[in-house]
Design an enzyme around this catalytic site. Sequence first.
Site, PDB file in Angstrom:
ATOM      1  N   ARG A 260       0.852  -1.188   0.000  1.00 48.69           N
ATOM      2  CA  ARG A 260       0.000   0.000   0.000  1.00 48.69           C
ATOM      3  C   ARG A 260       0.887   1.237   0.000  1.00 48.69           C
ATOM      4  O   ARG A 260       2.069   1.190   0.384  1.00 48.69           O
ATOM      5  CB  ARG A 260      -0.915   0.015   1.228  1.00 48.69           C
ATOM      6  CG  ARG A 260      -1.846  -1.198   1.346  1.00 48.69           C
ATOM      7  CD  ARG A 260      -2.686  -1.091   2.606  1.00 48.69           C
ATOM      8  NE  ARG A 260      -3.631  -2.199   2.752  1.00 48.69           N
ATOM      9  CZ  ARG A 260      -3.386  -3.307   3.447  1.00 48.69           C
ATOM     10  NH1 ARG A 260      -2.214  -3.456   4.060  1.00 48.69           N
ATOM     11  NH2 ARG A 260      -4.294  -4.262   3.526  1.00 48.69           N
ATOM     12  N   LYS A 286      -1.968  -2.299   8.047  1.00 53.11           N
ATOM     13  CA  LYS A 286      -3.127  -1.762   8.755  1.00 53.11           C
ATOM     14  C   LYS A 286      -3.230  -2.366  10.151  1.00 53.11           C
ATOM     15  O   LYS A 286      -2.910  -3.538  10.351  1.00 53.11           O
ATOM     16  CB  LYS A 286      -4.406  -2.065   7.971  1.00 53.11           C
ATOM     17  CG  LYS A 286      -4.577  -1.236   6.711  1.00 53.11           C
ATOM     18  CD  LYS A 286      -5.919  -1.528   6.063  1.00 53.11           C
ATOM     19  CE  LYS A 286      -6.164  -0.660   4.837  1.00 53.11           C
ATOM     20  NZ  LYS A 286      -7.479  -0.944   4.218  1.00 53.11           N
ATOM     21  N   HIS A 365      -2.793   2.330  -6.065  1.00 54.47           N
ATOM     22  CA  HIS A 365      -3.378   1.032  -5.726  1.00 54.47           C
ATOM     23  C   HIS A 365      -3.446   0.114  -6.934  1.00 54.47           C
ATOM     24  O   HIS A 365      -3.534  -1.116  -6.776  1.00 54.47           O
ATOM     25  CB  HIS A 365      -4.778   1.239  -5.136  1.00 54.47           C
ATOM     26  CG  HIS A 365      -5.233   0.106  -4.270  1.00 54.47           C
ATOM     27  ND1 HIS A 365      -4.757  -0.093  -3.001  1.00 54.47           N
ATOM     28  CD2 HIS A 365      -6.100  -0.915  -4.505  1.00 54.47           C
ATOM     29  CE1 HIS A 365      -5.323  -1.160  -2.469  1.00 54.47           C
ATOM     30  NE2 HIS A 365      -6.142  -1.691  -3.373  1.00 54.47           N
ATOM     31  N   ARG A 368      -0.660  -2.291  -6.736  1.00 51.35           N
ATOM     32  CA  ARG A 368      -0.946  -3.378  -5.793  1.00 51.35           C
ATOM     33  C   ARG A 368      -1.861  -4.415  -6.443  1.00 51.35           C
ATOM     34  O   ARG A 368      -1.640  -5.627  -6.313  1.00 51.35           O
ATOM     35  CB  ARG A 368      -1.590  -2.784  -4.532  1.00 51.35           C
ATOM     36  CG  ARG A 368      -2.006  -3.790  -3.466  1.00 51.35           C
ATOM     37  CD  ARG A 368      -2.466  -3.009  -2.231  1.00 51.35           C
ATOM     38  NE  ARG A 368      -3.180  -3.827  -1.267  1.00 51.35           N
ATOM     39  CZ  ARG A 368      -2.596  -4.527  -0.303  1.00 51.35           C
ATOM     40  NH1 ARG A 368      -1.276  -4.541  -0.201  1.00 51.35           N
ATOM     41  NH2 ARG A 368      -3.312  -5.222   0.566  1.00 51.35           N
ATOM     42  N   HIS A 391      -4.078  -8.939   3.881  1.00 49.57           N
ATOM     43  CA  HIS A 391      -5.536  -8.902   3.946  1.00 49.57           C
ATOM     44  C   HIS A 391      -6.027  -9.665   5.174  1.00 49.57           C
ATOM     45  O   HIS A 391      -5.545 -10.768   5.457  1.00 49.57           O
ATOM     46  CB  HIS A 391      -6.165  -9.521   2.692  1.00 49.57           C
ATOM     47  CG  HIS A 391      -6.060  -8.655   1.483  1.00 49.57           C
ATOM     48  ND1 HIS A 391      -6.114  -9.152   0.196  1.00 49.57           N
ATOM     49  CD2 HIS A 391      -5.918  -7.317   1.356  1.00 49.57           C
ATOM     50  CE1 HIS A 391      -5.997  -8.146  -0.663  1.00 49.57           C
ATOM     51  NE2 HIS A 391      -5.880  -7.033   0.013  1.00 49.57           N
ATOM     52  N   TYR A 400      -9.004  -9.843  -6.530  1.00 52.02           N
ATOM     53  CA  TYR A 400      -7.906  -9.711  -7.488  1.00 52.02           C
ATOM     54  C   TYR A 400      -7.751 -10.958  -8.360  1.00 52.02           C
ATOM     55  O   TYR A 400      -6.925 -10.965  -9.274  1.00 52.02           O
ATOM     56  CB  TYR A 400      -6.587  -9.467  -6.749  1.00 52.02           C
ATOM     57  CG  TYR A 400      -6.565  -8.201  -5.921  1.00 52.02           C
ATOM     58  CD1 TYR A 400      -6.451  -6.961  -6.528  1.00 52.02           C
ATOM     59  CD2 TYR A 400      -6.643  -8.243  -4.537  1.00 52.02           C
ATOM     60  CE1 TYR A 400      -6.425  -5.796  -5.777  1.00 52.02           C
ATOM     61  CE2 TYR A 400      -6.612  -7.091  -3.772  1.00 52.02           C
ATOM     62  CZ  TYR A 400      -6.511  -5.873  -4.411  1.00 52.02           C
ATOM     63  OH  TYR A 400      -6.487  -4.718  -3.660  1.00 52.02           O
TER      64      TYR A 400
END
Length: 417
Positions: A260, A286, A365, A368, A391, A400
């Site tokens: 990210r 995150k 993004h 990514r 994730h 994806y």
Amino acid sequence: MSKTPKLSRLKTATTQGLLPFEGVCDPLDGEVSESVTQESATPESPGPVGSVTPEPVADPLALGSMTSGPVERVALEGPVALEGSVTLESAVPVTPGGSVAPLNRRALTAAEFLGLAEVPPELEWFANIRNERTRRAYQQDVRDFTAFVGIERPEEFRIVTRAHLIAWRKELERRELAPASIRRKLAALSSLFDYLCEQNAVLLNPVDGVKRPKANNNEGLTPALGNAQARALLNAPPANTLKGKRDRAVLATLLYHGLRREELCKLRVRDVQQREGVLHLRIEGKGDKIRFVPVAAKAARLIQEYLEAAGHGGDLAGPLFRPVKNNSTGTLNKPLNPASVYQEIVRRYGKQVGINSDVHGFCVHSLRATAATNALEHNADIAKVQEWLGHANVSTTRLYDKRKNRPEDSPTFRVEY
């Protein structure tokens, strides 16, 4: 026609005007969402739900909007001031025998203690959101809802019903917000009411049972690049300048590891480290989650060339990717700004090789998404890709996975006349 549900409350002159969130956590510099209107949320005459527009009201999550007393003092004075320097030894004195001695003084005054004890759980919920971007988004979402229904005090959240949420959802649909935006706004309110349920402030979550717009679970909206486009982007920066070496290393780090934008900017020199004889990136994702990703050979070479040219390879605690010039302050020992990564690197070289015009919505993004799509197309295990991308749920990773929708497999190319 049904009337818009209204909260029973008394308006006062001192509670008018939309206030910013303050006194709860670190100040936010985000602007108020443009979706929040300044018109009345509770019209006097009956009308259709879709025609309802909100009026300016006091922000219920601002401590300054509460009643006077100890709580207001805490809000206006900011963090609690301690009397003198408090250490573990001074706060909990121990006798020579090893037992804990009675405290001779308290760190909080009586007024401060009572003030903190009276902070509503609605404010506690907001203060506990650690991620700044999530906090800013939820701030705008909750402010939008409070303006619509006319909430002026935190306690009024406890009389919100499902009918209020349904009316708000219809208003969001009337404003033609994207389904993902409506889902996020309802999720913000659901998170708040879940916390209120835990604190026994409400008996149930009124957001439960409110239908949300369907999400596109088949494929993500972020466009991915083809292999030829990715190679063109990697080779776009010049190889004989410091900025070109840095930009090549940045693009390689993004395209080969699926980082990210914020994760890239947080990288330190020491985050490029050996683990079991293999060079890895230590990535802070995150929720402060740490993951280690092996470094691709080409990316490792470009990072090394950049560090040798920049000369800060020995500054282990310093940022890995830094500005090459700073016309305002001259300070270069700082991380790249995420906005600069987007505008001055990704979009700049994307325009140079023609990607910006060919790929609508091309952004950081997209790199990514390109890395994830490429890994899955080359038969990488989806569970490994999930860990690789950081994730929390594999369903996000599946967005994806385009192996079932590859253009070359389309029946379009089987049609002949």
